[in-house]
Design an enzyme around this catalytic site. Structure first.
Site, PDB file in Angstrom:
ATOM      1  N   LYS A  48      33.178  41.202  39.057  1.00  0.00           N
ATOM      2  CA  LYS A  48      33.372  40.453  40.529  1.00  0.00           C
ATOM      3  C   LYS A  48      34.567  40.974  41.216  1.00  0.00           C
ATOM      4  O   LYS A  48      35.513  40.271  40.609  1.00  0.00           O
ATOM      5  CB  LYS A  48      32.963  39.284  40.608  1.00  0.00           C
ATOM      6  CG  LYS A  48      31.530  38.903  40.181  1.00  0.00           C
ATOM      7  CD  LYS A  48      31.123  37.386  40.171  1.00  0.00           C
ATOM      8  CE  LYS A  48      29.867  36.866  39.812  1.00  0.00           C
ATOM      9  NZ  LYS A  48      29.646  35.538  39.750  1.00  0.00           N
ATOM     10  N   CYS A 361      72.057  31.607  45.305  1.00  0.00           N
ATOM     11  CA  CYS A 361      71.660  31.850  43.898  1.00  0.00           C
ATOM     12  C   CYS A 361      72.002  30.862  43.014  1.00  0.00           C
ATOM     13  O   CYS A 361      71.174  30.727  41.851  1.00  0.00           O
ATOM     14  CB  CYS A 361      71.616  33.170  43.675  1.00  0.00           C
ATOM     15  SG  CYS A 361      71.186  34.477  44.963  1.00  0.00           S
TER      16      CYS A 361
END
Length: 435
Positions: A48, A361
């Site tokens: 599917k 970061c």
């Protein structure tokens, strides 16, 4: 067979389930007297393919589940989802399919086929899957959050959070013989700074990016930081492999969606990460948070947020947290941290952080280093500990007489991360509860 025909044949006392794909089908099934729903497919399978993006992934399942809950009496209908579910993504799916209102009710379970039947050891595979389902419904931070709310818990009062943040900091810093291993898949500009920051804050950095080694490394990892700053296809493969393994081990993941709105590639990458894997924490500046929310209220130039900020930053972080079932950290002159229920602002920090590359970061590194200590109990506190710690280190560095600008600040910044103490955190943190 139509539901009404099945009911006539089987009688009113028999339990009948209906397979549905859309909210409309879910509502119709409940209105027609279905006892339970199989909602899917969640992900593509060998047989599917999910071609409609509106019903694809956990969010599409959640929308159908919410329609069923609105249509039925409380507790009258049960549901599972099917399609591509396995032990790796089970926790993520159960978290993200919880109703956003309606008591935040989760699905009742998961339906699988190949995850068990195609396994080399089906009994072992079933045991692992059951363990993951139990973790998602009873032991994860999302489940604990709902349990605490139902009991009127006050653990997020300012006084309690101040103590909890201090305790997390002390716990991580006191683990010299057993430092948390923080895996970084980060951008090349900040690799060295992030590694040194992790060490200074009490963690042990590992910069491993190759997809082929993630399965071997995953059992050792305490937290995974994914930063898309200088992303390439090799990094993408490594990110996907590392996040898949993190799911299986329930390892907290911190996502830094650097410049997510700058290109279609970045938007698509982050969309797939959040849909297919999920994270514990999203850390971004206002422009990146706006990009994830799909609003142009805050503008971006490259990796930087520019111009006006959110008119209502509390609602922005709260909305994103509820959308992705994670803690959201939004950095700026004032930082905001929310778990969708409780939101805090952090007023520590220094302007010199914005004058060096990679300061944002390093916030991600700090959050990952501390959130792992309480990831399954209270990641809001862990994220706050990470933000407070790195911002206090910046304040201390900026006050040093040997700091004369960004260059000298960078070196002093790492020093002061290392020099921080629990007393510093307790005495100097500036946080406020906003919701």
């Amino acid at each position: 067979m139509p539901l009404d025909l099945a009911r006539r044949i089987l009688g009113k006392d028999k339990i009948i389930g209906v397979s549905v794909k859309t909210p409309e089908e879910a509502q119709k099934a409940v209105d027609g007297g279905a006892d339970y729903l199989g909602i899917g497919s969640c992900f593509d399978t060998a047989t599917k393919l999910v071609t409609d993006e509106d019903v694809r992934g956990p969010d599409g399942i959640r929308v159908a589940w919410e329609a069923a809950l609105r249509a039925g009496k409380p507790g009258a209908v049960r549901a599972v989802t099917i399609g591509g579910i396995n032990a790796y993504n089970a926790v993520h799916v159960l978290h993200r399919t919880r109703a956003r209102s309606l008591g935040c009710r989760p699905l009742d379970g998961l339906a699988v086929v190949s995850a068990i039947m195609a396994a080399d050891n089906p009994m072992q595979a079933a045991g692992v899957l059951r363990k993951q389902i139990k973790f998602a419904l009873d032991e994860s931070w999302v489940a604990r959050q709902q349990s605490m709310l139902s009991k009127g818990d006050s653990r997020h009062s300012e006084e309690a959070v101040r103590q909890a943040v201090t305790d997390v900091f002390v716990k991580v810093r006191g683990a010299d013989s057993d430092r948390p291993l923080i895996q970084h898949i980060t951008n090349s500009v900040v690799t060295n700074d992030s590694a040194n920051a992790c060490l200074a804050l009490g963690g042990s950095p590992m910069m491993a990016t190759l997809d082929v080694e993630q399965k071997d490394l995953a059992p050792m990892v305490s937290a995974l930081l994914v930063n898309i700053g200088t992303v390439d296809q090799e990094h993408v493969s490594g990110m996907h492999a590392a996040m898949r393994e993190a799911q299986l081990h329930n390892t907290p993941v911190v996502l830094d969606p650097v410049a997510v709105g700058a290109s279609g590639f970045r938007r698509s990458l982050v969309h797939r990460i959040l849909r297919d894997f999920g994270v514990h924490v999203i850390k971004g500046n206002a422009g990146e948070i706006a990009g994830l929310l799909g609003t142009d209220e805050v503008k971006m130039r490259g990796v930087d947020s520019v111009g006006a900020e959110f008119a209502d930053p509390v609602e922005a972080v709260r909305a994103l947290s509820l959308r992705y079932r994670c803690v959201v950290v939004m950095t700026g002159k004032i930082d905001y941290v929310s778990d969708g229920i409780t939101t805090y602002s952090v007023h520590n920090g220094d302007r010199l952080q914005g004058c060096i590359t990679g300061s944002g970061c390093m916030v991600g590194t700090s959050v990952a280093t501390f959130v792992q200590a309480v990831a399954h109990k209270d990641p809001l506190v862990g994220a706050l500990a990470g933000v407070v710690a790195i911002n206090l280190a910046a304040e201390h560095a900026a006050r040093r007489p040997d700091v004369r600008g960004p260059g000298t600040f960078r070196q002093a910044f790492i020093d002061e991360m290392y020099n921080l103490t629990g007393d510093d955190i307790r005495r100097e943190m500036q946080i406020r509860r906003l919701s």
